[in-house]
Enzyme design. Structure first.
Site, PDB file in Angstrom:
ATOM      1  N   ALA A 175       0.836  -1.203   0.000  1.00  0.00           N
ATOM      2  CA  ALA A 175       0.000   0.000   0.000  1.00  0.00           C
ATOM      3  C   ALA A 175       0.872   1.256   0.000  1.00  0.00           C
ATOM      4  CB  ALA A 175      -0.911  -0.002   1.218  1.00  0.00           C
ATOM      5  N   LEU A 181       0.539  -4.050 -14.619  1.00  0.00           N
ATOM      6  CA  LEU A 181      -0.882  -3.745 -14.741  1.00  0.00           C
ATOM      7  C   LEU A 181      -1.142  -2.384 -14.124  1.00  0.00           C
ATOM      8  CD1 LEU A 181      -2.446  -7.119 -13.535  1.00  0.00           C
ATOM      9  CD2 LEU A 181      -2.692  -6.163 -15.829  1.00  0.00           C
ATOM     10  N   GLU A 197     -10.139 -12.508 -12.585  1.00  0.00           N
ATOM     11  CA  GLU A 197      -9.260 -13.485 -11.933  1.00  0.00           C
ATOM     12  C   GLU A 197      -8.811 -12.932 -10.598  1.00  0.00           C
ATOM     13  OE1 GLU A 197      -6.058 -13.641 -14.661  1.00  0.00           O
ATOM     14  OE2 GLU A 197      -7.206 -14.678 -16.201  1.00  0.00           O
ATOM     15  N   LYS A 221      -6.110 -11.707  -8.137  1.00  0.00           N
ATOM     16  CA  LYS A 221      -4.733 -11.236  -8.269  1.00  0.00           C
ATOM     17  C   LYS A 221      -3.939 -11.980  -7.213  1.00  0.00           C
ATOM     18  CE  LYS A 221      -2.004  -7.168  -9.082  1.00  0.00           C
ATOM     19  NZ  LYS A 221      -0.817  -7.513  -8.316  1.00  0.00           N
ATOM     20  N   ARG A 225      10.528 -12.361 -13.524  1.00  0.00           N
ATOM     21  CA  ARG A 225      10.246 -11.219 -14.379  1.00  0.00           C
ATOM     22  C   ARG A 225      11.457 -10.309 -14.588  1.00  0.00           C
ATOM     23  NH1 ARG A 225       5.304  -7.300 -13.537  1.00  0.00           N
ATOM     24  NH2 ARG A 225       6.119  -7.097 -11.449  1.00  0.00           N
ATOM     25  N   CYS A 231       7.156  -8.767  38.101  1.00  0.00           N
ATOM     26  CA  CYS A 231       5.789  -8.593  37.613  1.00  0.00           C
ATOM     27  C   CYS A 231       5.367  -7.134  37.783  1.00  0.00           C
ATOM     28  CB  CYS A 231       4.845  -9.505  38.388  1.00  0.00           C
ATOM     29  SG  CYS A 231       3.110  -9.202  37.987  1.00  0.00           S
ATOM     30  N   CYS A 291       4.227 -15.388  36.410  1.00  0.00           N
ATOM     31  CA  CYS A 291       4.178 -14.718  37.698  1.00  0.00           C
ATOM     32  C   CYS A 291       3.557 -15.758  38.626  1.00  0.00           C
ATOM     33  CB  CYS A 291       3.309 -13.463  37.644  1.00  0.00           C
ATOM     34  SG  CYS A 291       2.981 -12.806  39.289  1.00  0.00           S
TER      35      CYS A 291
HETATM   36  S1  IVH Z   1      -2.118 -10.546 -15.893  1.00  0.00           S
HETATM   37  C1  IVH Z   1       0.594  -7.556 -18.710  1.00  0.00           C
HETATM   38  N1  IVH Z   1      -3.328 -11.818 -13.975  1.00  0.00           N
HETATM   39  O1  IVH Z   1       0.387  -8.890 -10.912  1.00  0.00           O
HETATM   40  C2  IVH Z   1       0.524  -8.131 -17.358  1.00  0.00           C
HETATM   41  N2  IVH Z   1      -1.299 -10.728 -13.464  1.00  0.00           N
HETATM   42  O2  IVH Z   1       0.759  -6.033 -10.692  1.00  0.00           O
HETATM   43  C3  IVH Z   1      -0.555  -9.135 -17.323  1.00  0.00           C
HETATM   44  N3  IVH Z   1      -0.576 -11.020 -11.166  1.00  0.00           N
HETATM   45  O3  IVH Z   1       2.760  -8.613 -13.465  1.00  0.00           O
HETATM   46  C4  IVH Z   1      -0.617  -9.722 -16.004  1.00  0.00           C
HETATM   47  N4  IVH Z   1      -2.263 -12.280 -10.507  1.00  0.00           N
HETATM   48  O4  IVH Z   1       2.787 -10.766 -11.943  1.00  0.00           O
HETATM   49  C5  IVH Z   1      -2.273 -11.072 -14.309  1.00  0.00           C
HETATM   50  N5  IVH Z   1      -4.509 -13.040 -12.391  1.00  0.00           N
HETATM   51  C6  IVH Z   1      -3.464 -12.291 -12.722  1.00  0.00           C
HETATM   52  C7  IVH Z   1      -2.455 -11.971 -11.810  1.00  0.00           C
HETATM   53  C8  IVH Z   1      -1.387 -11.174 -12.209  1.00  0.00           C
HETATM   54  C9  IVH Z   1      -1.126 -11.704 -10.152  1.00  0.00           C
HETATM   55  C10 IVH Z   1       0.674 -10.256 -11.077  1.00  0.00           C
HETATM   56  C11 IVH Z   1       1.521 -10.351 -12.332  1.00  0.00           C
HETATM   57  C12 IVH Z   1       1.575  -8.933 -12.832  1.00  0.00           C
HETATM   58  C13 IVH Z   1       1.373  -8.164 -11.581  1.00  0.00           C
HETATM   59  C14 IVH Z   1       0.937  -6.744 -11.861  1.00  0.00           C
END
Ligand code: IVH
Length: 688
Positions: A38, A87, A118, A120, A141, A412, A430
């Site tokens: 965050a 993203l 999906e 994350k 990556r 204590c 204690c």
């Molecule tokens: S799609 C072009 N789907 O989150 C990138 N990413 O903050 C497309 N991640 O780089 C990524 N869950 O490593 C995608 N269901 C999901 C994901 C996901 C986790 C990660 C991924 C991405 C990062 C971005």
């Protein structure tokens, strides 16, 4: 604000850029993030806003134009067939809708768009390249263009297939996913590390990242890593019309696709999906921190295209963070009703996942040292689901000068007696039975629901009564009737409150014997065995007189409980208490009722033979140890974590991540009545 950056804007831009670059390096390369997600997101947002206001500050090297971090030299660098970008994020409904509006405009059509939603996954991004159906390379990556070769490490993960399960494999298939550590494995690993005096991992993602980036693949293999895949890079030899179709194909090919993925039409349905995912986030066996929404149609994706760092056809909705940073103002200790001393953190109030946290337990001195948290530190506080808040660890880069390792006080804080730590135990004690705080905790305990359940005797009232010397033990409660005038003289005690309190206490006179035994706070004796003893002896007198042989003759009672009960009744203070209760006309009797677990006459030690059972969460009629003992007495094996070999998971209240894991593996989950059925009638009872 003008477009021309002033000195302050430049200074702030420099500062934020440095912070973000450093954070990325530590996160991706060292697996040691210096800040929460965050805080990172907030810094990046601020930088983006600064650059929007002052475009002159933008350069090719700006962190807003980059993804990830430079690669570590220890692993061979590999260039991804197609770059792994990032993203864009959305933090609320308006931002998701604004994105959908951009999608609509980009497509130039008012037809509802189909989206795949999906989870994350909070893991480590990996790129898997399959050539002719065989894994050629796995890479992290890295900076998005160049990653690190972790093929040997990835192949130790059971979820990563070496060969795709398809008859006619495509020439090239680049698959993207997240390597992660399931929550149950994470909890277990951290418990072991703390036990061994090692530093605990901050969160499952760091643990996964550390495990994947072990130079020795055998070290990776020792950690139960898992994989979820969520997309494609370069592909030759197979085509897909939609993203959801591609995911189905990947699943058929033997790659793990998260079962929570859904495809919906229109942005309203997307938001409903996001709300559902947020509500269910802590029920999954792995950690998620958002929902990734993707335009499903691959031709539409193509038309929408990419910015320099992210696709326009996808957005990541970020859920409210479960971790926050705050300051550790102090570490204090509490003394419980058994004399156990527990340190806890006093925190600068901080909002974590909807609740303001001001205190968090630190368990014992060992844990404080394992986490190395010090007064004055900025610490990460975590609250996942119903789990009680916990201090994860310090942000070392923010540690002020002159902090000191915390030490358990020698005496204590409530009574001044020396604290002792028994050989081989993690907790200090204690040992003063008159310690005012022990007294407070034990009177609170005896009034509580599991014990005498006394209405009108809440924590504040107990505090006042103990402080004024009106209550020192259980018998004193029953003497209060005669001290009505003194009660009425107390601050805030009008007639009605006194009447209610005395009526509540009067009702407690007739509670069954087992509840009194629980109220007595006898070591090792939980409610189930208290019931067994109550039923065997009927009244307090014969029980108080029973020797250890007679106690052990009760089904389920072993030498430990027997010795503990005997020693409680031998203690002169308790001899007095039992006599006082009798003199006050308090004569509890056993309640007649259905057979519980501890007293099943003629327990069959083979009833559950060959079964492996895991117990999680809080049960009402058993402590965890009692449930374990009852299962083991019938021949079951009781394990600590759910696996493919588990036959039943028994889940009480606030069960945590094990339920999700069990459901995933198809392990039947029993509630408390299911446990009772299992104990009474064996697997047939459990199955029913
Ligand atoms: S799609 C072009 N789907 O989150 C990138 N990413 O903050 C497309 N991640 O780089 C990524 N869950 O490593 C995608 N269901 C999901 C994901 C996901 C986790 C990660 C991924 C991405 C990062 C971005």
């Amino acid at each position: 604000m003008s477009g021309r950056p002033d000195t302050e804007a430049r200074r702030r831009h420099d500062e934020l850029s440095r912070t973000i670059r450093d954070a990325r390096y530590r996160y991706y390369v060292l697996s040691e993030p210096p800040m929460t997600d965050a805080a990172f997101d907030a810094a990046l947002r601020e930088l983006e806003e600064l650059e929007r206001a002052h475009p002159a500050l933008v350069s090719a090297g700006s962190p807003t134009r980059q993804v990830g971090a430079p690669v570590d030299v220890a692993f061979a660098p590999v260039t991804h067939p197609t770059p792994m970008l990032s993203l864009d994020n959305a933090f609320d409904r308006a931002e998701v809708e604004a994105w959908a509006e951009r999608v609509r405009r980009g497509l130039g059509s008012d037809d509802p768009v189909r989206y795949t939603c999906e989870r994350k996954i909070d893991g480590v991004a990996v790129d898997l390249v399959y050539r002719d159906g065989v894994l050629e390379r796995a890479a992290t990556r890295g900076d998005g263009t160049t990653g690190e070769d972790v093929t040997a490490q990835a192949l130790t993960i059971a979820d990563v297939p070496y060969r795709l399960a398809v008859a006619d494999p495509p020439a090239l298939l680049e698959v993207r996913g997240e390597v992660h550590l399931p929550l149950a494995a994470f909890d277990r690993m951290n418990a072991e590390r703390i036990e061994a005096g090692e530093a605990a991992f901050m969160n499952p993602r760091n643990a996964a990242s550390g495990a994947l980036r072990q130079k020795d693949p055998a070290a990776t293999a020792a950690r139960p890593l898992a994989l979820w895949v969520h997309g494609l890079g370069a592909v030759e030899g197979v085509t897909f019309a939609g993203h959801s179709e591609a995911l189905r194909w990947l699943a058929d090919a033997g790659l793990p696709v998260p079962p929570e993925t859904t495809t919906v039409d229109g942005v309203a349905a997307v938001w409903a999906e996001i709300e559902r995912a947020t509500a269910e986030r802590h029920e999954l066996a792995y950690e998620t921190d958002g929902v990734v929404v993707k335009v499903d149609d691959r031709a539409q994706q193509e038309r929408l295209g990419w910015t320099s760092r992210a696709p326009r056809w996808a957005i990541a909705y970020k859920m409210p963070p479960v971790e926050q940073q705050t300051r550790l103002l102090g570490i204090e200790v509490n003394v419980g009703r058994t004399g156990k001393v527990a340190p806890f953190a006093v925190l600068e109030p901080v909002l974590v996942a909807g609740t303001t946290i001001t205190h968090a337990t630190l368990h014992n001195e060992l844990q404080v040292h394992a986490k190395d948290v010090r007064v004055g530190d900025t610490v990460v506080v975590r609250r996942a689901g119903d789990v009680i808040p916990e201090v994860v660890g310090p942000v070392l880069s923010a540690r002020p000068r002159g902090t000191r390792r915390w030490r358990m006080p020698a005496t204590c804080p409530f009574c001044g007696q020396p604290l002792v730590r028994p050989e081989g135990e993690a907790h200090h004690l204690c040992e003063n039975v008159d310690c005012p705080n022990r007294l407070l905790e034990s009177v609170t305990h005896l009034a509580s629901r599991g014990a005498l359940d006394i209405e009108g005797l809440g924590e504040q009232t107990v505090e006042l009564l103990v402080e004024r010397g009106l209550v020192g033990d259980l018998a004193d409660l029953f003497r209060l009737e005669g001290r009505r005038e003194e009660l009425l003289a107390l601050d805030g005690f009008q007639q009605r409150r006194v009447d209610n309190l005395l009526a509540g206490i009067d009702a407690a006179r007739t509670r069954p014997l087992d509840r009194f035994l629980v109220a007595f706070n006898i070591r090792h004796l939980g409610p189930t065995y208290a019931r067994a003893l109550a039923r065997a002896f009927g009244e307090l007198g014969p029980l108080a007189a029973a020797d250890t042989d007679a106690l052990e003759a009760v089904d389920g009672i072993g030498p430990v409980i027997a010795a503990s009960v005997r020693s409680w009744f031998d203690n002169p203070r308790n001899v007095q208490l039992v006599a006082d209760l009798a003199a006050l006309g308090v004569a509890p009797r056993a309640e007649a009722g259905p057979a519980g677990a501890g007293d099943g006459a003629g327990t069959d030690p083979t009833l559950l033979e060959g079964l492996t059972v895991v117990v999680t969460g809080t049960l009402e009629g058993f402590t965890r140890d009692e449930a374990r003992a009852a299962l083991e007495a019938r021949g079951a094996k009781v394990a600590g974590s759910v696996s493919g070999r588990t036959d039943y998971l028994v889940a009480g209240a606030a069960p945590g991540s094990k339920v999700g894991r069990a459901e995933q593996l198809g392990v039947p989950v029993l509630d408390e009545s299911g446990l009772l059925a299992l104990l009474a009638s064996g697997p047939d009872g459990g199955a029913a």
